[in-house]
Scaffold this motif. Structure first.
Motif, PDB file in Angstrom:
ATOM      1  N   MET A 114       0.965  -0.312   3.599  1.00 41.94           N
ATOM      2  CA  MET A 114       1.556   0.437   2.491  1.00 41.94           C
ATOM      3  C   MET A 114       0.614   1.446   1.496  1.00 41.94           C
ATOM      4  O   MET A 114      -0.404   0.913   1.642  1.00 41.94           O
ATOM      5  N   ARG A 115       1.188   2.224   0.776  1.00 37.15           N
ATOM      6  CA  ARG A 115       0.357   2.827  -0.069  1.00 37.15           C
ATOM      7  C   ARG A 115       0.135   2.011  -1.412  1.00 37.15           C
ATOM      8  O   ARG A 115       0.941   1.817  -2.188  1.00 37.15           O
ATOM      9  N   GLU A 116      -0.936   1.437  -1.672  1.00 37.04           N
ATOM     10  CA  GLU A 116      -1.356   0.518  -2.685  1.00 37.04           C
ATOM     11  C   GLU A 116      -1.137   1.444  -4.102  1.00 37.04           C
ATOM     12  O   GLU A 116      -0.838   0.680  -4.947  1.00 37.04           O
ATOM     13  N   ASP A 117      -1.439   2.391  -4.255  1.00 36.25           N
ATOM     14  CA  ASP A 117      -1.360   3.032  -5.396  1.00 36.25           C
ATOM     15  C   ASP A 117       0.069   3.507  -5.895  1.00 36.25           C
ATOM     16  O   ASP A 117       0.323   3.226  -7.057  1.00 36.25           O
ATOM     17  N   ILE A 118       0.875   3.588  -5.001  1.00 32.92           N
ATOM     18  CA  ILE A 118       2.317   3.710  -5.361  1.00 32.92           C
ATOM     19  C   ILE A 118       2.962   2.287  -5.608  1.00 32.92           C
ATOM     20  O   ILE A 118       3.600   1.962  -6.691  1.00 32.92           O
ATOM     21  N   THR A 138       0.422  13.803   5.721  1.00 34.00           N
ATOM     22  CA  THR A 138       1.033  14.743   4.537  1.00 34.00           C
ATOM     23  C   THR A 138       1.148  13.891   3.116  1.00 34.00           C
ATOM     24  O   THR A 138       1.607  14.645   2.165  1.00 34.00           O
ATOM     25  N   GLY A 139       0.946  12.816   3.245  1.00 32.94           N
ATOM     26  CA  GLY A 139       1.082  12.024   1.838  1.00 32.94           C
ATOM     27  C   GLY A 139       2.575  11.392   1.734  1.00 32.94           C
ATOM     28  O   GLY A 139       2.805  10.988   0.538  1.00 32.94           O
ATOM     29  N   GLU A 172      -5.261  15.154   1.266  1.00 35.01           N
ATOM     30  CA  GLU A 172      -4.030  15.675   0.794  1.00 35.01           C
ATOM     31  C   GLU A 172      -3.522  15.164  -0.559  1.00 35.01           C
ATOM     32  O   GLU A 172      -3.237  16.051  -1.487  1.00 35.01           O
ATOM     33  N   VAL A 173      -3.939  13.748  -0.664  1.00 35.76           N
ATOM     34  CA  VAL A 173      -3.808  12.954  -1.818  1.00 35.76           C
ATOM     35  C   VAL A 173      -4.952  12.249  -2.368  1.00 35.76           C
ATOM     36  O   VAL A 173      -5.025  11.148  -1.868  1.00 35.76           O
ATOM     37  N   PRO A 174      -5.884  12.880  -2.993  1.00 34.56           N
ATOM     38  CA  PRO A 174      -7.215  12.191  -3.344  1.00 34.56           C
ATOM     39  C   PRO A 174      -6.948  10.664  -3.742  1.00 34.56           C
ATOM     40  O   PRO A 174      -7.989   9.781  -3.371  1.00 34.56           O
ATOM     41  N   GLY A 175      -6.170  10.539  -4.561  1.00 34.78           N
ATOM     42  CA  GLY A 175      -6.247   9.199  -5.037  1.00 34.78           C
ATOM     43  C   GLY A 175      -5.414   7.901  -4.362  1.00 34.78           C
ATOM     44  O   GLY A 175      -5.320   6.701  -4.541  1.00 34.78           O
TER      45      GLY A 175
END
Length: 529
Positions: A187-191, A295-296, A319-322
């Motif tokens: 999963m996306r840790e930042d989200i 695509t993020g 696409e999404v640097p962070g």
């Protein structure tokens, strides 16, 4: 039949070893592992000045390169052995069968298909390895248990291959730094952190997280299912996707395990709640899954635990640097069998122009440092050992891993040449894992069920029971999308029950009895679990 096996692995085995790099410590002296502790002199090929070119068929449509040319691994092999490998990558699952039928096999063949392993394990097509060993490499000692395991694919008791990814369960449990590969959630840790890092231990926690993503990030897809590997979702209901069992704990087909039905219902609920797109169920390749990642738009993905989260981060960061992908820690009801019966194998065919050099190459490839090098590159340039004997990646290899270009740069993996054992590969996963992923690996090793016999329990190709087994497997696979995209609970139950009824007509009870009996007999005969 059991879609999440191997390759799940088993194989699912496909990206399972592509992501690996190599091993740290080999099994201790006197163990049953073929991978050997060797002196530096023993790592050297006996006659590298003898230049030989082998044509090799690699039965992997998913291999991330079409040739080894200009790769670091090819350069290493040529420098140290004098051997050049011209690989031919399979274009489909039937290509090797056609080569076998036409007696047009090249010098070497690598495959993981059980039916093809059986076909190749005959005097007409390939060399019995012990015959070549006795004649050309008498110091190449193969432990009895491995001889028996590899001979199960033949009708005459001889072994024509040495599967990679094998160690005894005792060896694995005594080893350190094991990074097992299994169906996982990424999963996306930042989200996840932006959502407050909510609890994620149960099915209710999972669905709550999906809803939070849908509400707060309407342009994102909460869950993308890799149709080749969705075993990570099995933990939501406590299903073991590798060793399905009936109510009495017997090894059976997946559709006979009540928890498999629960898993399908969970996936159906995810679909009906809008957490998974309808288009997702039409995906036929990993690349379609990767497009969502690049695509993020993909929050969570089902995939393998082989450090692919690092590759996913490399794909999305432009696409999404962070953005950053991480593996999800194992949930409360995680239940998984790790089959260690061997996976793919290299054969030396009767058409081989130089079987003496070929068996010497196999012996060379099995040496500890060479086995690592065939996946990771040059010792002292790409990798080395730390003071404790654990493998560490050096700057060149690490840069390639971080950039997501290791497949293009190195173009090689030890599994192609039967060089890896299970500990080799697992230590490789562990070596490049993040501290967070290492904690997940450590947890998995402690909680997993381990088996040396499970993957050997399938019916042999060509038998009546194998035909029924394959027909049920096809039925289960073809029914999966319809069942999981049912529009109502009533439709779901009707479709699932119809699938079971059709399987019973094919011979489901007979196949289940065979799997249970054969598995138990193998455990007893081989003295393994």
């Amino acid at each position: 039949m059991i879609k999440m096996k191997k390759l799940i692995s088993v194989l699912c085995i496909g990206l399972l070893v592509i992501s690996c790099t190599a091993c740290g410590k080999s099994a201790k002296t006197g163990s049953n592992s073929v991978l050997m502790e060797a002196k530096d002199s023993e790592n050297q090929f006996p006659n590298p000045e003898n230049k030989v070119t082998f044509d090799m068929f690699v039965d992997c449509t998913w291999l991330p390169y079409d040739t080894m040319e200009d790769g670091i691994i090819e350069q290493l092999i040529e420098e140290q052995t004098g051997i050049k490998i011209n690989i031919v990558k399979a274009t489909d699952a039937e290509q090797l069968n056609l080569l076998i039928a036409s007696d047009d096999l090249p010098d070497l063949v690598m495959t993981s298909s059980s039916s093809k392993l059986n076909k190749l394990s005959s005097d007409d097509r390939c060399w019995p390895l012990q015959e070549l060993i006795d004649k050309y490499t008498p110091d190449f000692k193969i432990p009895e248990i491995e001889q028996k395991l590899n001979a199960l694919s033949s009708e005459n008791g001889k072994y024509y291959m040495l599967k990679n990814e094998f160690n005894t369960i005792e060896e694995i449990q005594n080893a350190k730094n094991i990074g097992p590969n299994f169906g996982q959630l990424i999963m996306r840790e930042d989200i996840y952190k932006e959502l407050g890092s909510p609890a994620l231990q149960t099915k209710d926690d999972f669905f709550a997280l999906m809803q939070m993503v849908k509400e707060n990030y309407p342009d994102m897809v909460p869950l993308t299912i890799n149709m080749r590997q969705y075993g990570g979702l099995a933990q939501l209901v406590g299903y073991d996707p590798v060793k399905p069992e009936d109510e009495n704990g017997n090894y059976v087909c997946d559709i006979s395990d009540p928890k498999y039905r629960e898993l399908c219902k969970v996936i159906n609920d995810l679909y009906r709640m809008g957490y998974v797109t309808e288009e997702n169920f039409t995906f036929t390749s990993d690349e379609q899954t990767f497009q969502n990642i690049g695509t993020g738009k993909a929050f969570m993905v089902t995939h393998f635990a082989g450090n692919d989260e690092q590759n996913f981060t490399a794909r999305v960061k432009e696409e999404v640097p962070g953005a950053k992908y991480v593996q999800v820690p194992l949930m409360k009801d995680w239940n998984y069998t790790m089959p260690v019966s061997g996976w793919s194998a290299m054969f030396i065919t009767k058409n081989c122009k130089d079987p003496e050099t070929a068996i010497k190459f196999l012996n060379w490839a099995k040496q500890k440092d060479n086995s690592i090098a065939l996946s990771t590159g040059y010792k002292g340039i790409d990798w080395d050992y730390d003071e404790s004997g654990n493998i560490i990646l050096l700057e060149r290899r690490q840069k390639s891993v971080d950039a997501g270009t290791k497949d293009a740069d190195y173009k090689g993996d030890g599994f192609i040449f039967s060089a890896d054992n299970y500990i080799t590969i697992s230590n490789g996963f562990y070596a490049v894992a993040t501290p967070e992923t290492r904690r997940i690996y450590d947890d998995a090793v402690k909680r997993a069920n381990w088996s040396n016999a499970l993957d050997l329990a399938y019916p042999k190709s060509g038998t009546d029971i194998r035909i029924k087994f394959d027909d049920i497997s096809t039925l289960s696979s073809e029914s999966f999308t319809k069942i999981c995209t049912a529009k109502s609970d009533e439709e779901f139950n009707t479709l699932y029950d119809d699938m079971v009824k059709e399987a019973e007509k094919i011979g489901l009870q007979e196949v289940n009895e065979y799997l249970t009996t054969n598995y138990n007999k193998l455990c007893e005969d081989l003295g393994v679990k």
